[in-house]
Scaffold this motif. Structure first.
Motif, PDB file in Angstrom:
ATOM      1  N   GLY A 223       0.896  -1.126   0.469  1.00  0.00           N
ATOM      2  CA  GLY A 223      -0.110  -0.273   0.222  1.00  0.00           C
ATOM      3  C   GLY A 223       0.947   1.339  -0.036  1.00  0.00           C
ATOM      4  N   VAL A 224       2.000   1.007  -0.062  1.00  0.00           N
ATOM      5  CA  VAL A 224       3.255   2.522   0.328  1.00  0.00           C
ATOM      6  C   VAL A 224       3.190   2.570  -1.394  1.00  0.00           C
ATOM      7  CG1 VAL A 224       4.988   3.417   0.893  1.00  0.00           C
ATOM      8  CG2 VAL A 224       3.696   1.635   2.171  1.00  0.00           C
ATOM      9  N   PRO A 225       2.979   3.709  -2.049  1.00  0.00           N
ATOM     10  CA  PRO A 225       3.505   4.136  -3.482  1.00  0.00           C
ATOM     11  C   PRO A 225       5.199   4.427  -2.779  1.00  0.00           C
ATOM     12  CG  PRO A 225       2.169   6.308  -2.448  1.00  0.00           C
ATOM     13  CD  PRO A 225       2.623   5.046  -1.443  1.00  0.00           C
ATOM     14  N   ASP A 226       5.495   3.840  -4.829  1.00  0.00           N
ATOM     15  CA  ASP A 226       7.093   4.406  -4.845  1.00  0.00           C
ATOM     16  C   ASP A 226       7.251   5.099  -5.364  1.00  0.00           C
ATOM     17  OD1 ASP A 226       6.148   4.436  -7.362  1.00  0.00           O
ATOM     18  OD2 ASP A 226       6.770   2.187  -8.190  1.00  0.00           O
ATOM     19  N   GLU A 227       8.201   5.696  -5.508  1.00  0.00           N
ATOM     20  CA  GLU A 227       8.957   7.593  -6.394  1.00  0.00           C
ATOM     21  C   GLU A 227       8.135   7.540  -7.216  1.00  0.00           C
ATOM     22  OE1 GLU A 227      12.953   7.044  -7.456  1.00  0.00           O
ATOM     23  OE2 GLU A 227      13.294   6.856  -4.970  1.00  0.00           O
ATOM     24  N   GLU A 228       7.565   6.929  -8.715  1.00  0.00           N
ATOM     25  CA  GLU A 228       6.832   7.319  -9.502  1.00  0.00           C
ATOM     26  C   GLU A 228       5.060   7.122  -8.925  1.00  0.00           C
ATOM     27  OE1 GLU A 228       7.270   5.262 -12.703  1.00  0.00           O
ATOM     28  OE2 GLU A 228       9.925   5.553 -12.952  1.00  0.00           O
ATOM     29  N   GLY A 229       4.900   6.677  -7.582  1.00  0.00           N
ATOM     30  CA  GLY A 229       3.510   6.488  -6.840  1.00  0.00           C
ATOM     31  C   GLY A 229       2.538   5.312  -7.249  1.00  0.00           C
ATOM     32  N   TRP A 230       3.363   4.597  -8.027  1.00  0.00           N
ATOM     33  CA  TRP A 230       3.271   2.737  -8.598  1.00  0.00           C
ATOM     34  C   TRP A 230       2.899   2.566  -6.984  1.00  0.00           C
ATOM     35  CZ3 TRP A 230       0.776   2.447 -13.104  1.00  0.00           C
ATOM     36  CH2 TRP A 230       0.727   2.856 -14.116  1.00  0.00           C
ATOM     37  N   VAL A 231       1.848   1.986  -6.481  1.00  0.00           N
ATOM     38  CA  VAL A 231       1.194   0.682  -5.071  1.00  0.00           C
ATOM     39  C   VAL A 231       1.651  -0.399  -6.054  1.00  0.00           C
ATOM     40  CG1 VAL A 231      -0.066  -0.184  -3.639  1.00  0.00           C
ATOM     41  CG2 VAL A 231      -0.614   2.390  -4.445  1.00  0.00           C
ATOM     42  N   LYS A 232       2.124  -1.199  -5.682  1.00  0.00           N
ATOM     43  CA  LYS A 232       2.854  -2.565  -5.824  1.00  0.00           C
ATOM     44  C   LYS A 232       1.610  -3.567  -5.482  1.00  0.00           C
ATOM     45  CE  LYS A 232       6.501  -6.322  -5.379  1.00  0.00           C
ATOM     46  NZ  LYS A 232       7.973  -6.858  -4.570  1.00  0.00           N
ATOM     47  N   VAL A 233       0.494  -4.570  -5.845  1.00  0.00           N
ATOM     48  CA  VAL A 233      -0.502  -5.355  -5.789  1.00  0.00           C
ATOM     49  C   VAL A 233       0.136  -6.620  -5.581  1.00  0.00           C
ATOM     50  CG1 VAL A 233      -2.461  -6.265  -6.133  1.00  0.00           C
ATOM     51  CG2 VAL A 233      -1.629  -3.774  -6.779  1.00  0.00           C
ATOM     52  N   THR A 234       0.048  -7.635  -4.635  1.00  0.00           N
ATOM     53  CA  THR A 234       0.298  -8.565  -3.948  1.00  0.00           C
ATOM     54  C   THR A 234      -0.655  -9.436  -4.218  1.00  0.00           C
ATOM     55  OG1 THR A 234      -0.259  -7.879  -1.782  1.00  0.00           O
ATOM     56  CG2 THR A 234       2.315  -7.757  -2.414  1.00  0.00           C
ATOM     57  N   ARG A 235      -0.420 -10.798  -3.500  1.00  0.00           N
ATOM     58  CA  ARG A 235      -1.002 -11.752  -4.089  1.00  0.00           C
ATOM     59  C   ARG A 235      -1.291 -12.099  -2.211  1.00  0.00           C
ATOM     60  NH1 ARG A 235      -0.329 -16.342  -7.607  1.00  0.00           N
ATOM     61  NH2 ARG A 235      -0.877 -17.584  -6.396  1.00  0.00           N
ATOM     62  N   LYS A 236      -1.293 -11.173  -1.228  1.00  0.00           N
ATOM     63  CA  LYS A 236      -1.931 -11.030  -0.078  1.00  0.00           C
ATOM     64  C   LYS A 236      -3.692 -11.011  -0.177  1.00  0.00           C
ATOM     65  CE  LYS A 236      -2.072  -9.349   4.569  1.00  0.00           C
ATOM     66  NZ  LYS A 236      -1.056  -8.633   5.264  1.00  0.00           N
ATOM     67  N   GLY A 237      -4.324 -11.367  -0.134  1.00  0.00           N
ATOM     68  CA  GLY A 237      -5.439 -11.490   0.524  1.00  0.00           C
ATOM     69  C   GLY A 237      -6.509 -12.446  -0.641  1.00  0.00           C
ATOM     70  N   ARG A 238      -6.034 -13.656  -1.960  1.00  0.00           N
ATOM     71  CA  ARG A 238      -6.404 -13.939  -2.279  1.00  0.00           C
ATOM     72  C   ARG A 238      -7.732 -15.543  -1.917  1.00  0.00           C
ATOM     73  NH1 ARG A 238      -3.232 -15.299  -7.832  1.00  0.00           N
ATOM     74  NH2 ARG A 238      -4.868 -16.144  -7.762  1.00  0.00           N
TER      75      ARG A 238
END
Length: 275
Positions: free
Chosen positions: A191-206
């Motif tokens: 949930g923490v955006p990177d330098e370019e503002g992208w948020v990494k989506v993980t497999r957690k919660g599937r």
């Protein structure tokens, strides 16, 4: 023999020194090792440091690292002996921790890197060319050959189950720690955006997988059976629908031909006939 030795030494490539060796005292013709000081670039990280490493070519198959270490120990304290299939950069690599896996045996003639503790050992080793043939197998340090070598190789190939189990357990513990560290890092970055503002989506919660129980397997099989039954019923109705449409089209074509004939007949009856 002396003339032959001089010819071989003179035929050594530029920069190399030929050292005569024999497997044992009863061997008549010597074998020649080609040695020179190993050179590396300054500042390069390597396991074969410059000025202290002797590069050896034409190493016979029966010559082991222990044999080479004993052979050159008269020139100074030997730090390590590395036997390779072919010359390489000698960059520092992670030491293999496994005794049972990824163990490659070098066969045939190969090359060796003999590292001395002091630079003087390299020069002393090159000066051995002035002495007589060096013995690889002696009474105090015999080199095993023939049946005794096969027996020793077979005994070494027998795996100690307790030692293997301990190594596998240690590897799995390290692997579990690594996975736990990666999961903790992923949870921290979720949930923490990177330098370019992208948020990494993980497999957690599937949706987790179904439990591996007999009751769950029976439920899955029953659902699959019901799906197949509904699919067969839908296919049957679709076939019936296709047949109905085909019959309807055939009737329309038949009626069209009949209408054409009727119109043609009506036109023929209305034709003007003056006589």
């Amino acid at each position: 023999m002396a003339a032959a030795k001089e010819r071989v030494v003179g035929a050594a490539p530029a920069g190399y020194t030929a050292l005569a060796v024999k497997f044992g005292e009863r061997q008549r013709s010597p074998h020649y090792l080609l040695v020179k000081e190993h050179q590396v670039r300054e500042g390069a990280g390597t396991t074969h440091p410059s000025r202290r490493t002797l590069f050896v070519l034409n190493v016979p198959p029966y010559c082991s690292p222990d044999s080479l270490s004993r052979l050159f120990s008269r020139c100074g304290n030997v730090q390590s002996v590395d036997i390779c299939e072919k010359p390489g950069p000698g960059e520092k690599k992670e030491k293999l921790k496994s005794k049972f896996f990824n163990c490659k045996t070098v066969t045939g003639f190969h090359v060796a890197y003999v590292v001395f503790r002091k630079p003087s050992g390299v020069q002393a080793a090159k000066a051995l060319s002035q002495e007589g043939p060096l013995l690889i197998s002696t009474e105090s340090h015999p080199v095993k050959t023939g049946i005794s070598k096969w027996i020793a190789s077979y005994a070494a190939s027998v795996v100690d189950q307790e030692e293997l189990k301990a190594e596998v357990d240690a590897y799995m513990q390290d692997y579990d720690k690594k996975i736990a560290k990666e999961e903790a890092k992923a949870a921290k970055e979720e949930g923490v955006p990177d330098e370019e503002g992208w948020v990494k989506v993980t497999r957690k919660g599937r949706k987790p997988g179904l439990p591996r129980t007999e009751a769950a397997n029976l439920r899955v099989l029953e659902k699959e059976k019901q799906k197949r039954a509904r699919k067969e019923l839908l296919n049957f109705y679709a076939w019936q629908h296709r047949e109905t449409k085909r019959e309807h089209i055939a009737q329309l074509r038949k009626k069209f031909e009949e209408d054409k004939q009727r119109i043609a007949l009506m036109r023929a009856q209305r034709k003007f006939r003056p006589y």
